[in-house]
Design an enzyme around this catalytic site. Structure first.
Site, PDB file in Angstrom:
ATOM      1  NE  ARG A  61       5.126  -2.301  -3.178  1.00  0.00           N
ATOM      2  CZ  ARG A  61       6.128  -1.851  -2.603  1.00  0.00           C
ATOM      3  NH1 ARG A  61       6.311  -1.905  -1.396  1.00  0.00           N
ATOM      4  NH2 ARG A  61       6.917  -1.064  -3.146  1.00  0.00           N
ATOM      5  CG  HIS A  65       7.553  -5.948  -5.596  1.00  0.00           C
ATOM      6  ND1 HIS A  65       8.683  -5.219  -5.364  1.00  0.00           N
ATOM      7  CD2 HIS A  65       6.402  -5.223  -5.845  1.00  0.00           C
ATOM      8  CE1 HIS A  65       8.152  -3.856  -5.252  1.00  0.00           C
ATOM      9  NE2 HIS A  65       6.939  -3.899  -5.817  1.00  0.00           N
ATOM     10  CG  ASN A  92      11.977  -6.017  -4.124  1.00  0.00           C
ATOM     11  OD1 ASN A  92      10.969  -5.776  -4.545  1.00  0.00           O
ATOM     12  ND2 ASN A  92      12.969  -6.832  -4.586  1.00  0.00           N
ATOM     13  CG  HIS A 192      -1.771   0.596  -6.535  1.00  0.00           C
ATOM     14  ND1 HIS A 192      -1.044   1.100  -7.737  1.00  0.00           N
ATOM     15  CD2 HIS A 192      -0.671  -0.256  -6.190  1.00  0.00           C
ATOM     16  CE1 HIS A 192       0.243   0.933  -7.729  1.00  0.00           C
ATOM     17  NE2 HIS A 192       0.511   0.032  -6.821  1.00  0.00           N
TER      18      HIS A 192
END
Length: 322
Positions: A61, A65, A92, A192
């Site tokens: 992740r 990001h 974040n 995910h």
């Protein structure tokens, strides 16, 4: 013959244009000055993973990001004393510390053998691949040669990351802005399968004005309500994939077909008929998902890459060089 020559010239021109866009990333970038960088990073990632399985989703992740804001330049790693860097942005705040720690520890290990050579951006890209492989997912070649960014501002994060309640058009738009296709988006959403989420990120699906979101499987919704009651402690989190939460596989897509997508932005991949065929394909054929995910990760890793004289090679991943 003249037409053939003209076509060859056009092909060469296109290749040069593509090369300039993608910079000078290449798999063997450190062959002469840090040939063992990938094995060093992998060992550091393995050690961190042995300490906590959160390393897997946290690192993956973190990479996503990072790339979607300033490009893949490790700008998300910067720690600001004023709490105004990328990592401090609302979207974040939920990034797990174990992702940051993975990159920091890998950088320290690389610096021992190759001081001042390898960027934090490249280390994050390698680590993101490694957590996928170490959790059972596909391996792929990581292109290297990124330099670290010199800008990290919380304000730049706004509107640059997909939200948990995005519909398909919004998802398609934000991925297209980053040169990623709908198929790339559906494949990258498959990350995910090893993720987790804090309750407040999906509470609106459980406690809306009309009750639980009707696209949720009723038993699944009930289980989520037990795990995430109203006004629950904001630190409480649940696995996105209830069945194989630490294994990188295609169960995420099977869950979507059961109405067990935790976020509406995930479930819409199946409820929207435009993306449903790809979800069905990935749910049926894990190798198809793995191939698409690996290709999408390579394309993701090219976003906004700083090369040549751009940026810097940070000594400390959490701070700009002075």
């Amino acid at each position: 013959m003249e037409m053939v020559k003209l076509l060859l010239v056009l092909v060469m021109a296109l290749e040069l244009m593509v090369g300039s866009v993608e910079g000078h990333l290449r798999p063997n970038f450190y062959q002469s000055n840090c040939p063992n960088v990938e094995s060093i990073v992998k060992e550091a990632v393995r050690k961190k993973l042995n300490q906590t399985v959160v390393t897997i989703p946290a690192t993956l992740r973190l990479f996503f990001h990072d790339c979607f804001v300033e490009g893949c330049d490790a700008s998300v790693m910067i720690a600001s004393p004023r709490d105004d860097a990328e990592k401090d942005a609302h979207d974040n705040i939920s990034l797990a510390g174990d992702g940051f720690d993975t990159v920091i520890k890998a950088k320290q290990a690389v610096e021992v053998q190759c001081p001042g050579v390898v960027s934090c951006a490249d280390i994050l890209a390698i680590a993101a691949r490694d957590v996928v492989v170490l959790s059972g997912g596909p391996s792929f070649t990581v292109e290297l040669g990124r330099r670290d960014g010199v800008i990290s501002q919380a304000g730049r994060v706004t509107d640059n990351l997909p939200g948990p309640d995005f519909d398909l058009d919004q998802l398609t738009s934000i991925f297209a802005k980053n040169n990623l296709t709908v198929r790339d988006m559906i494949a990258l959403s498959g990350a995910h399968t090893v993720g987790f989420s804090h309750c407040d990120r999906f509470a609106n699906r459980l406690y809306g004005p009309a009750g639980a979101d009707p696209t949720l499987d009723p038993e699944y919704a009930s289980a989520l309500m037990k795990a995430c009651p109203r006004d629950v402690d904001p630190t409480i989190a649940v696995n996105i994939d209830l069945y194989t939460p630490i294994t990188f596989d295609n169960v995420f897509y099977k869950n979507l077909m059961r109405g067990m997508g935790l976020f509406s932005s995930d479930e819409v991949l199946f409820t929207d008929e435009r993306s449903r065929p790809v979800v069905r394909r990935f749910a049926k054929d894990q190798s198809s998902f793995f191939k698409a995910f690996a290709a999408a990760m390579v394309r993701l890793g090219r976003l906004g890459a700083k090369t040549g004289e751009q940026g810097e090679i940070r000594r400390d991943c959490t701070a700009f060089n002075n």
